[in-house]
Write an enzyme that holds these catalytic residues in place. Structure first.
Site, short mmCIF file in Angstrom:
data_model
loop_
_atom_site.label_atom_id
_atom_site.label_comp_id
_atom_site.label_asym_id
_atom_site.label_seq_id
_atom_site.Cartn_x
_atom_site.Cartn_y
_atom_site.Cartn_z
N TRP A 129 0.87 -1.06 0.09
CA TRP A 129 0.17 0.00 0.01
C TRP A 129 0.82 1.49 0.05
CZ3 TRP A 129 -4.85 0.16 -1.17
CH2 TRP A 129 -5.63 1.15 -0.82
N GLU A 143 -10.07 10.28 6.60
CA GLU A 143 -11.52 11.13 7.19
C GLU A 143 -11.93 10.24 8.26
OE1 GLU A 143 -13.89 12.68 4.22
OE2 GLU A 143 -12.30 13.74 3.37
N HIS A 157 -10.08 4.56 10.57
CA HIS A 157 -9.44 3.41 10.19
C HIS A 157 -7.69 3.82 10.40
CE1 HIS A 157 -8.19 0.18 7.37
NE2 HIS A 157 -7.57 1.17 6.82
N ARG A 180 9.93 12.15 4.17
CA ARG A 180 10.29 11.06 5.10
C ARG A 180 10.80 9.77 4.65
NH1 ARG A 180 6.68 9.90 9.75
NH2 ARG A 180 8.71 9.48 10.91
#
Length: 160
Positions: free
Chosen positions: A29, A92, A95, A134
């Site tokens: 992901w 939003e 999760h 990062r």
């Protein structure tokens, strides 16, 4: 968020990694971020002497699955350290919180269950730009920092 460059460290203080075996588990992901973290970690391990044949890598679908992937490597291979690489960006819904807490606690649990350190290389940022910064951007690459930690922890494991 990091205020210093994550890629800066004293390379002279890092033990020789040629005698150690490493595992790296990478979330698929947000691949533009996790791939950069992986490349930073891998290049740092190799820079400090780790042999490519002593580095096992596998991919998992998302950050939540990192814990299972790490557990499988720890259960089936003789390793000196494992690096869990992932990225969770706040959205939003809740999760983000559930995934971050689950991964954090899961990796903590692996460190308690197994006699092999598992290094937390999961970026948990508010937006994508922070993660890009990062993972090879203006704040360096957290993958490099985590590979340094893995080498140091492998050395500690083998000293005790």
């Amino acid at each position: 968020m990091a205020t210093t460059n994550l890629s800066l460290y004293d390379s002279e203080s890092i033990p020789d990694a040629s005698q150690y075996r490493f595992g790296i588990v990478v979330s698929e992901w947000n691949p533009e971020i996790t791939q950069n973290l992986y490349e930073g970690a891998l290049s740092t391990l190799l820079k400090h002497g780790a042999l490519s044949e002593n580095i096992s890598a596998l991919k998992v679908p998302g950050s939540f699955e990192l814990v299972y992937g790490c557990k499988q490597l720890l259960s089936h291979e003789e390793l000196d350290a494992v690096i869990a690489i992932g990225n969770v960006i706040k959205g939003e819904t809740e999760h983000f919180t559930f995934v971050c807490e689950g991964v954090t606690q899961g990796i903590k649990d692996l460190n308690l269950k197994f006699d092999t350190p598992t290094i937390f290389c999961v970026l948990t940022d508010h937006h994508k730009q922070q993660s890009l910064d990062r993972s090879g951007g203006k704040h360096g690459n957290k993958g490099i920092e985590c590979a340094v930690a893995a080498i140091k922890m492998a050395a500690l494991k083998n000293e005790l």
